[in-house]
Design a protein around this motif. Sequence first.
Motif, short mmCIF file in Angstrom:
data_model
loop_
_atom_site.label_atom_id
_atom_site.label_comp_id
_atom_site.label_asym_id
_atom_site.label_seq_id
_atom_site.Cartn_x
_atom_site.Cartn_y
_atom_site.Cartn_z
N CYS A 1 39.71 36.20 47.23
CA CYS A 1 39.31 34.81 47.96
C CYS A 1 39.43 35.13 49.51
O CYS A 1 40.31 35.61 50.07
CB CYS A 1 40.65 33.74 47.52
SG CYS A 1 40.66 32.21 48.12
N HIS B 1 42.42 33.83 52.91
CA HIS B 1 43.49 33.96 51.86
C HIS B 1 43.43 35.70 51.72
O HIS B 1 44.90 36.13 51.75
CB HIS B 1 43.08 33.34 50.57
CG HIS B 1 44.17 33.28 49.46
ND1 HIS B 1 44.15 32.91 48.27
CD2 HIS B 1 45.45 34.11 49.67
CE1 HIS B 1 45.15 33.30 47.55
NE2 HIS B 1 45.99 33.81 48.27
N HIS C 1 40.10 29.35 51.49
CA HIS C 1 39.86 29.50 49.94
C HIS C 1 38.68 29.20 49.48
O HIS C 1 38.01 28.00 50.02
CB HIS C 1 41.23 28.77 49.48
CG HIS C 1 42.61 29.12 49.87
ND1 HIS C 1 43.20 30.14 49.43
CD2 HIS C 1 43.13 28.48 50.60
CE1 HIS C 1 44.51 30.04 50.00
NE2 HIS C 1 44.35 29.15 50.82
ZN LIG Z 1 42.69 31.47 47.95
#
Ligand SMILES: [Zn+2]
Length: 320
Positions: free
Chosen positions: A141, A133, A32
């Motif tokens: 992300c 992500h 992330h």
């Molecule tokens: Zn994330």
Amino acid sequence: MSNKPTILQTDLRFNGTLTPLQRNRITKLVQHHMASQTWDINQVHAFHRDSNRWAGIGYNWWIAFDGTIYQGRGWHVGAHVSGFNSTTLGIGYQGDFTKQAMTEAQVEAGAALNAWLMSECPNVRSVADIIGHRDLAPTICPGPNFRMDDLKNAVNQPNVQNPVVTPTPPKTGGTQVVTTPTIRRGSNGAAVGRMQNRLMTHGYSLPRFGADNDFGAETENAVRAFQRDKGLTVDGIVGPKTWAELNKAPSNQPKYSRLLRIASPMMRGEDVRAVQRKVGVNADGIYGPQTERAVRSYQATHNLAVDGMVGPQTWVHMFR
Ligand SMILES: [Zn+2]
């Protein structure tokens, strides 16, 4: 087997009790970035705990620009990707990789950490299980500048080296800097990186290069803006007085007082300047088309209504 990298233990306080993870249930390692260009681990933790009302920071581990690996939730169930928190581990990286570059130190530290986690989790079988992500949820992300290929290549090296980092305690009061040599355009090294991180903590963004340990034009411009705002001599050189200001805790965040938008005549002021720093455009204090575009892009990235205006919602998102 990969050696355990140096991980800095933190004294983050969580609300409630965290649930231990079962390592053999872990199948993916999820990377992330942050919805902020400047936040350190303490700010991420505070946001997740106090605004999101989670127990605390959602990531299991967190990697700063300088490659320091911090323990977040560690081997406890995280809060980083809905529906998968018990079967994945979340690694957060400092910075907004829609706007900033991922540092070499972050790639190295990320590789060392992911390699070690692979050796700890029997059902994480190859680098194909290192994902972003966005592979599990509709999000940008970890951002287009996340160096996924470099990370996986580094994990595949036969001996992923424990990254060389000098762990520094998380900066809670913002006053723990080890050395403060006078530095200027052309300087490089860890002291430059520390200074760059302090600049960002004060809200002066380094949108192209982040804290890259290199004192270039972008950094000099940010230093000059900082010096001007603090009433220091504006020379772009970080000597004792500028260091002293940088090492203070950031002043209180600006207060929302009016809707900022394109208007005729164009709106001006310190609040405009604060917004400009946050979105990474030249902080001239005038709300013009470039600022509006950057605000739109900020809103899109952060799932806010995209109207190019800074109203209470966007403001709170930027400054709380
Ligand atoms: Zn994330």
